[in-house]
Design a protein around this motif. Sequence first.
Motif, short mmCIF file in Angstrom:
data_model
loop_
_atom_site.label_atom_id
_atom_site.label_comp_id
_atom_site.label_asym_id
_atom_site.label_seq_id
_atom_site.Cartn_x
_atom_site.Cartn_y
_atom_site.Cartn_z
N ARG A 162 -47.26 8.27 -43.89
CA ARG A 162 -46.26 7.69 -43.32
C ARG A 162 -44.96 8.32 -43.01
NH1 ARG A 162 -46.94 1.16 -42.63
NH2 ARG A 162 -46.37 1.79 -40.56
N HIS A 163 -44.30 8.40 -41.83
CA HIS A 163 -43.10 8.95 -41.73
C HIS A 163 -42.29 7.96 -41.15
CE1 HIS A 163 -39.98 11.53 -39.86
NE2 HIS A 163 -40.42 12.58 -41.03
N PRO A 164 -40.74 8.01 -41.47
CA PRO A 164 -39.82 6.95 -41.28
C PRO A 164 -39.48 6.72 -39.79
CG PRO A 164 -38.83 8.82 -42.64
CD PRO A 164 -40.13 8.87 -42.87
N THR A 165 -39.62 7.85 -39.22
CA THR A 165 -39.07 7.99 -37.89
C THR A 165 -40.02 8.47 -36.78
OG1 THR A 165 -38.14 10.03 -37.86
CG2 THR A 165 -36.72 8.14 -38.38
N LEU A 166 -41.14 9.21 -37.05
CA LEU A 166 -41.96 9.85 -36.05
C LEU A 166 -43.28 8.93 -35.74
CD1 LEU A 166 -42.75 13.42 -37.51
CD2 LEU A 166 -41.13 12.84 -35.62
N SER A 167 -43.63 9.00 -34.63
CA SER A 167 -44.68 8.22 -34.35
C SER A 167 -45.93 8.66 -34.75
CB SER A 167 -44.78 8.15 -32.81
OG SER A 167 -45.18 9.52 -32.26
N GLU A 170 -47.03 11.95 -33.05
CA GLU A 170 -46.29 13.12 -33.67
C GLU A 170 -46.68 13.69 -34.97
OE1 GLU A 170 -42.05 11.92 -30.79
OE2 GLU A 170 -42.47 11.13 -32.82
#
Length: 274
Positions: A162-167, A170
Amino acid sequence: MAAPIAYAERTAYSLIATDLDGTLLRGDDTFSDRSLDALARVAAAGARHLVVTGRPAPRVRPLLDRLHSRGLAVCGQGAQLYDADADRLLWSVTLDRELAETALGKIEAEVGQLYAAVDQDGVDGLTLIEPGYRMPHPTLPALRVGRRDDLWCEPISKVLLRHPTLSDDELASTARSVVGSLATVTMSGPGTVELQPCGITKATGLALAAEHLGLRPEDTVAFGDMPNDIPMFDWAARGVAMANAHPELKAVADEVTTSNEDDGVAVVLERLFP
């Protein structure tokens, strides 16, 4: 994918392969009575239902109990072939932990800090999550560890990212561009981008299960909702996407049914098994 088969030419299949989350399961992790009735109709006709899911075997076992399914299930994005009767894995492929760490480093070099989790191999394997990782399915059990190094304590079947901002799109796109042959990158649901053993997909697991059952791609109709179901659709004679499916899967589907909340699998099975 095989050419679409006209319903006038064929009205039933011998193997029904279904994803779980976003497909056969409703959002509250339950199966509708209509879906259960449709699967009972499939069984009465002599066809086989096969679960093909990204969930690891320990997280699939209670769902198979609810489905009254005691046969085979394809778990872990195709990395595990689980025999529910014997409660054992007939086949499993693990993701090399050093390769997994290297892949994570390559992705983080491009997008910044990631949060990771792993599914351990085996019928009693745990899901471990590092600090900062949020489970996309809050109903699924997971054990939080103190640091990333603790994720690699036992053999694993996959890594969840999981990434805090990327969809998700993305993150998956960037991961594919830098991981190369270290792992296969899949997107299996909201908040679920995964690394699994290179070359392993739902299609590899489905093909192995079908071989055990004496069935073929041309016997199979598959149901799904996310890009990780594309290989399964490519393998099966017919692929049916849910109304809630990702656009990439809808683009390669032979048919789009109603959503998982509106019994989309049952809608099709009722027609195929009148």
